[in-house]
Write a protein that holds these residues in place. Structure first.
Motif, PDB file in Angstrom:
ATOM      1  N   UNK A  41       0.845  -1.196   0.000  1.00 23.51           N
ATOM      2  CA  UNK A  41       0.000   0.000   0.000  1.00 23.51           C
ATOM      3  C   UNK A  41       0.881   1.246   0.000  1.00 23.51           C
ATOM      4  N   UNK A  42       1.924   1.224   0.849  1.00 25.95           N
ATOM      5  CA  UNK A  42       2.863   2.352   0.903  1.00 25.95           C
ATOM      6  C   UNK A  42       3.523   2.580  -0.444  1.00 25.95           C
ATOM      7  N   UNK A  43       3.914   1.487  -1.087  1.00 25.76           N
ATOM      8  CA  UNK A  43       4.578   1.592  -2.388  1.00 25.76           C
ATOM      9  C   UNK A  43       3.634   2.186  -3.430  1.00 25.76           C
ATOM     10  N   UNK A  44       2.367   1.754  -3.400  1.00 25.94           N
ATOM     11  CA  UNK A  44       1.382   2.263  -4.352  1.00 25.94           C
ATOM     12  C   UNK A  44       1.122   3.758  -4.127  1.00 25.94           C
ATOM     13  N   UNK A  45       0.975   4.131  -2.856  1.00 28.45           N
ATOM     14  CA  UNK A  45       0.710   5.538  -2.530  1.00 28.45           C
ATOM     15  C   UNK A  45       1.907   6.413  -2.904  1.00 28.45           C
ATOM     16  N   UNK A  46       3.129   5.921  -2.637  1.00 27.17           N
ATOM     17  CA  UNK A  46       4.333   6.672  -2.993  1.00 27.17           C
ATOM     18  C   UNK A  46       4.373   6.940  -4.490  1.00 27.17           C
ATOM     19  N   UNK A  47       3.999   5.930  -5.280  1.00 27.01           N
ATOM     20  CA  UNK A  47       3.998   6.095  -6.742  1.00 27.01           C
ATOM     21  C   UNK A  47       2.951   7.137  -7.151  1.00 27.01           C
TER      22      UNK A  47
END
Length: 453
Positions: A282-288
């Motif tokens: 989720x963090x990776x998706x939001x960062x992108x």
């Protein structure tokens, strides 16, 4: 101090990458660190976010990398996944101009370990980037071979220590080449970090860039008191005044990050959040999404602060004073980069005066502000009361004692009472002086009359 990147005689592909980035002249940390790394010496770079330290080690390391040697040559550890992704992206940007393929790998927790192992069986990366736990995990399983690497970068060493990863990094370093060149970068050098540094570094070169030089001159550093105000609505006002390009709001805890995001969403704003309690995917998706500018407002914790590197952050808001004063530099360092202007707004409560003073002792200067009629205007110096109290030093001891006695039991209207007491004291003093003058004149008159008898 070098005035140009051309003075370092980098390989052509690196010069092309520097030109593509729009870098003109090296920053202070780059001017100090790049020549030292190129000479093969171990380095301790004491510098904070926004100083250009990532490229200070990447540029000379990539310049010295041998593309024909297919074994692992460089290992870079970071305490957070976000920071690992950021450095990985930086490396990809630099090597894309290389005429020869350079193999890079990013290993962080929460990613597909089995897939990483399968790829390692086919080829070993020449540059390893990642969080300490996953790197050590892959080396202990004999999948990742780092004993051929002789260059180790430990980024954000103080944070690595705070999060309990230093023992893991120690094990990684122990498995590397004996002629190890170690590069340690940290905002601070805590005492607990020094035994580790002595263990692996012989006569390291310490490059200390003062904090004051890291707070960019292009950043307006504002201070706003929250006394008597609802902090959430104050943040909402700041976000909706004017038209900021991209705003980061930093909070001390995950719970507070969640609270701010929920409040702002209820007000109708599209807001992203980033903190360590979120699932890695989720963090990776939001960062992108943040990097794609899908969000104008982002609420983050200090852990995530070191991993967010987005072009064009126009404003940073500190929900409160950070738990560690050094984190303040990391937060503010997110704006005013690459010659662009930025604004850092710090909200503080009456119980945070000491923290503000601590930052001021570090050389950080604030401009006091407040909101009036939906505009941000200059405010008074918060130290004005202390300066006014300094006036009392001119009063005599008994008056000061009376003021202090009054202050011990503060009640409504006590200021008027103190002023009245001082006035009465001054009137009494004046009467005594007047009486003494009259007596003195009478004595003189009496003496002169006796003289002429």
């Amino acid at each position: 101090m070098s005035a140009s990147f051309k003075d370092y005689h980098f390989q052509p592909f690196i010069n092309d990458a520097i030109k593509d980035l729009g870098f003109e002249n090296p920053t202070p940390i780059q001017s100090k660190v790049i020549p030292t790394i190129k000479h093969g010496k171990s380095v301790i770079g004491k510098s904070a976010t926004g100083s250009g330290k990532t490229h200070a080690f990447l540029l000379p390391l990539l310049d010295q990398l041998d593309p024909k040697n297919e074994k692992t040559q460089i290992v870079i550890t970071t305490p957070s996944r976000e920071l690992a992704y950021q450095i990985y992206d930086n490396v990809k940007q630099l090597v894309r101009f290389s005429p020869e393929t350079i193999h890079i790998a990013n290993y962080v927790g929460g990613t597909d370990k089995e897939r990483q192992i399968e790829k390692l069986e086919r080829e070993q990366p020449q540059i390893v980037i990642g969080t300490p736990g996953r790197i050590l995990d892959l080396t202990k399983g004999n999948h990742l071979d780092i004993n051929t690497a002789n260059k180790l970068v430990i980024d954000e060493a103080d944070m690595t220590l705070d999060l309990g990863f230093l023992d893991v990094v120690d094990k990684i370093a122990a498995g590397m080449s004996k002629d190890l060149q170690m590069m340690v970068f940290s905002a601070t050098i805590p005492p607990k970090l020094k035994p580790f540094l002595k263990k692996y570094m012989k006569n390291p070169v310490l490059n200390d860039i003062p904090t004051a030089s890291v707070i960019n001159q292009d950043v307006d550093n504002w201070l706003i008191s929250t006394k008597g105000q609802d902090k959430n609505s104050l943040i909402y006002k700041l976000l909706t005044m004017g038209n900021p390009y991209l705003v980061l709001i930093f909070a001390n805890t995950r719970e507070r990050v969640d609270e701010i995001q929920e409040y702002l969403q209820v007000q109708g704003l599209k807001v992203a959040k980033i903190h360590g309690g979120m699932q890695p995917r989720v963090r990776k998706r939001v960062m992108k999404q943040i990097q794609n500018l899908d969000y104008q407002f982002v609420v983050a914790s200090d852990l995530a602060a070191r991993g967010i590197d987005i072009e064009g952050i126009s404003q940073v808001i500190n929900d409160d004073m950070p738990s560690d004063p050094e984190y303040f530099v990391h937060r503010v360092g997110r704006t005013g980069r690459n010659g662009m202007e930025g604004t850092a707004i710090t909200l503080y409560g009456p119980d945070e005066e000491d923290k503000v003073s601590e930052l001021e002792k570090m050389g950080i200067k604030f401009k006091p502000k407040e909101i009036k009629n939906d505009e941000i205007v200059d405010s008074y110096d918060r130290k004005r009361r202390a300066n006014y109290r300094g006036h009392h030093d001119k009063l005599d001891g008994s008056t000061l004692g009376m003021i202090n006695k009054k202050k011990k039991n503060v009640k409504p209207g006590y200021k008027k009472k103190i002023k009245r007491a001082i006035k009465m004291k001054d009137e009494k003093k004046h009467k005594i002086e007047l009486r003494n003058q009259i007596r003195s004149k009478k004595k003189q008159k009496k003496r002169s009359s006796q003289r002429y008898r």
